[in-house]
Design an enzyme around this catalytic site. Sequence first.
Site, PDB file in Angstrom:
ATOM      1  N   ASP A 147       9.354 -16.502 -16.543  1.00 55.40           N
ATOM      2  CA  ASP A 147      10.289 -16.676 -15.137  1.00 55.40           C
ATOM      3  C   ASP A 147      11.580 -15.859 -15.797  1.00 55.40           C
ATOM      4  O   ASP A 147      12.669 -16.335 -15.444  1.00 55.40           O
ATOM      5  CB  ASP A 147      10.761 -17.761 -14.916  1.00 55.40           C
ATOM      6  CG  ASP A 147      11.418 -17.922 -13.405  1.00 55.40           C
ATOM      7  OD1 ASP A 147      11.331 -16.846 -12.856  1.00 55.40           O
ATOM      8  OD2 ASP A 147      11.930 -18.959 -13.129  1.00 55.40           O
ATOM      9  N   LYS A 202      22.705 -30.131 -17.518  1.00 55.93           N
ATOM     10  CA  LYS A 202      21.936 -29.896 -16.740  1.00 55.93           C
ATOM     11  C   LYS A 202      21.200 -31.335 -16.240  1.00 55.93           C
ATOM     12  O   LYS A 202      20.687 -31.828 -16.840  1.00 55.93           O
ATOM     13  CB  LYS A 202      20.574 -28.950 -17.061  1.00 55.93           C
ATOM     14  CG  LYS A 202      19.589 -28.361 -16.171  1.00 55.93           C
ATOM     15  CD  LYS A 202      18.764 -27.428 -16.660  1.00 55.93           C
ATOM     16  CE  LYS A 202      17.576 -27.229 -15.810  1.00 55.93           C
ATOM     17  NZ  LYS A 202      16.814 -26.027 -16.275  1.00 55.93           N
ATOM     18  N   GLY A 242      18.422 -30.137  -9.574  1.00 57.78           N
ATOM     19  CA  GLY A 242      19.796 -30.621  -9.400  1.00 57.78           C
ATOM     20  C   GLY A 242      20.825 -30.098  -9.683  1.00 57.78           C
ATOM     21  O   GLY A 242      20.769 -28.912  -9.035  1.00 57.78           O
TER      22      GLY A 242
END
Length: 257
Positions: free
Chosen positions: A127, A33, A16
Amino acid sequence: MEKYEILETIGHGSFGCVYKAHKRDTNEIVALKMIYSIDGDEGVPSSVIREVSYLKEMDHSNIVRLLDVLDDEKILCLVLEYMDLDLKKFMTTSADIAKKNQVIKSLMHQLLDGLAYCHSEKLLHRDLKPQNLLIDCSKHILKLADFGSAREIGVPLQTYTEGEKVASLWYKAPELLLGGQKYSTPVDIWSAGCVFAELVIQQPLFDGATDFVQVIKLFSVMGKPNEETWPGVTSIIFFLIIKSWEGREENLNLQKN
């Protein structure tokens, strides 16, 4: 959602968007978010559930804070503390500052401090990259963010079947590139090292266009591993594929398309 006034869009992703917003009752600036990929059949994505779960439990000055979670029909919203920009944008927009040795030392100290906390909590980030490291420019603070790929560390080591899908290519540890499914904290340390090198040279250290080319680039600089330098490496399937290409690396296009 009526408690917040959206000011501007500050990021996009497969999940998104991220917005800069103003909380009406306290005048606090926050980041929203928005998770739009909530489906009536599939529910909330597992990566979002993990991120919310981990952020709720963590409390460290170098980990982004989760302030609230809002559920509005098919939109899930994570309310996070607002940071000015990510490390990638910082290197681009503040190149003169980002090149200073003391700034690099400070940023890396904070990165490793936050990472050490994660590992002490038995959590792999999986990540780490400049885009997932946020900067408060006025206070010169760095914080780890985006824990959607994070996983708890099992003892003994668990088998992670999705290992090949985690970490961004240029920051991915060799054991992930080679398809290893049992790994631990070194995968994060490798990514942190790649970020360190990028701060110093102001460009990615290894920038392969595919997993295969990335491995060849690593081997060309670090040397090919063997059972003496990396016990168990010859049992990794992808390593055997790489070995079959020995003597033919010169025919590969090692540059990005």
